[in-house]
Design an enzyme around this catalytic site. Sequence first.
Site, PDB file in Angstrom:
ATOM      1  N   GLY A  74     -43.697  -1.312  44.104  1.00 47.72           N
ATOM      2  CA  GLY A  74     -42.793  -2.436  44.332  1.00 47.72           C
ATOM      3  C   GLY A  74     -42.792  -3.369  43.150  1.00 47.72           C
ATOM      4  N   THR A  76     -40.622  -4.161  40.612  1.00 49.00           N
ATOM      5  CA  THR A  76     -39.455  -4.657  39.876  1.00 49.00           C
ATOM      6  C   THR A  76     -39.082  -6.104  40.202  1.00 49.00           C
ATOM      7  OG1 THR A  76     -38.003  -3.672  41.566  1.00 49.00           O
ATOM      8  CG2 THR A  76     -38.443  -2.365  39.573  1.00 49.00           C
ATOM      9  N   ILE A  79     -43.967 -10.588  43.421  1.00 49.35           N
ATOM     10  CA  ILE A  79     -45.373 -10.538  43.014  1.00 49.35           C
ATOM     11  C   ILE A  79     -45.654  -9.318  42.148  1.00 49.35           C
ATOM     12  CG2 ILE A  79     -47.750 -10.346  43.839  1.00 49.35           C
ATOM     13  CD1 ILE A  79     -46.890 -11.818  46.376  1.00 49.35           C
ATOM     14  N   GLY A  80     -45.113  -8.167  42.528  1.00 46.78           N
ATOM     15  CA  GLY A  80     -45.381  -6.934  41.787  1.00 46.78           C
ATOM     16  C   GLY A  80     -44.974  -7.031  40.332  1.00 46.78           C
ATOM     17  N   ASP A 125     -38.451   5.985  46.794  1.00 48.56           N
ATOM     18  CA  ASP A 125     -38.194   5.110  47.931  1.00 48.56           C
ATOM     19  C   ASP A 125     -39.279   5.356  48.980  1.00 48.56           C
ATOM     20  OD1 ASP A 125     -37.313   3.680  50.101  1.00 48.56           O
ATOM     21  OD2 ASP A 125     -35.271   4.460  50.080  1.00 48.56           O
ATOM     22  N   SER A 205     -50.844 -10.453  53.906  1.00 45.76           N
ATOM     23  CA  SER A 205     -50.019 -11.637  54.176  1.00 45.76           C
ATOM     24  C   SER A 205     -50.793 -12.610  55.049  1.00 45.76           C
ATOM     25  CB  SER A 205     -48.731 -11.220  54.894  1.00 45.76           C
ATOM     26  OG  SER A 205     -48.122 -12.305  55.557  1.00 45.76           O
ATOM     27  N   TYR A 218     -44.506  -6.897  61.642  1.00 41.26           N
ATOM     28  CA  TYR A 218     -44.855  -7.168  60.240  1.00 41.26           C
ATOM     29  C   TYR A 218     -46.294  -7.654  60.124  1.00 41.26           C
ATOM     30  CZ  TYR A 218     -44.913  -9.496  55.688  1.00 41.26           C
ATOM     31  OH  TYR A 218     -45.256  -9.899  54.417  1.00 41.26           O
TER      32      TYR A 218
END
Length: 331
Positions: A74, A76, A79-80, A125, A205, A218
């Site tokens: 992830g 792009t 945080i990544g 993906d 999280s 989540y």
Amino acid sequence: MAAVDSFSLLLREIGRSCNCYMETLALIGALYTAKMGFTLMNDTYTLIRLHFIPRLVKRADLVKLYGKWAVVTGGTSGIGKYYAKELASRKVNIILISRNQEKLEALAQEIVNTYKVETAIIVTDFSKGSEIYPSIERALAGKEIGILVNNVGVFYTHPDYFTSLTQDKIWELINVNIGAANMMVHMVLPGMVQRKKGAIVNISSMSCCQPTPLMTAYSASKAYLDHFSRALHYEYAPQGIFVQSLIPFFISTNLTTYSRHLSKKSFLVPSAEEYARHAVTTLGISRRTTGYWLHTIQFLLGQYLPEWLWAWGTYRMNNSLRLEATLQRPH
């Protein structure tokens, strides 16, 4: 019939018994106060040790500590993206994994031009499930993966009731938030064990702290990552592997665009760039941290709250965010 000799004698006996109970209660109160005082001092020390001292001393040599290459999923945006840049600034070669080839190529070239390190990209993906991992494994073959950052994740469109989620969204949460971290760790960990060094960062999280209504699936997926990270550290720390559970609170990224307030940078809502700059300094120091000093204060307060109070507060907050997002949605 027996009678009490005098009222004053009875009063003295009652007083003696009460004094005993009062002394016991006073002792319990003193012990509790001492415990809370020690906890507060320990938390303050941890806050300073994690978030201030590392920024005053020489930066750690991550290549020497862990290895030449870092994989960031992830990578792009959010945080990544900025975590990858921070690692590159410390001369770690970067492998970016995401689904947008154009963004991957642009960021990889930017990192090469700015930090003079090697980069590679893997277009995939993670929501597709198990079919994607053989090609990732082939692309990583032969590289000394020293750091793995499991950043890829999906959220709801906005906080909402569980029954409002589609089946596709539920599977996406499972495949991306849980499956990706497991499979990526399973892929790179054997090489780390063989070399007796390596670091794994799983980004969880704040919703993992306690049950969080209107983020049910989540928050559960992020709680899984937190427990997975903590257990994995105990399992592999003796073999030289450092595993960190990174627990950010709200950050101004694409995931918070549903709210005007959360999408704007503020004192408690840092930008992804600012957050990553702080978080990287905790690598190798704390195996469970928010990565950002103000979030650490929030996390400590959240842990001390009774579950019912946390659930009540987060329900009200998330319901407010749900209503805000619903009103903003075009009709």
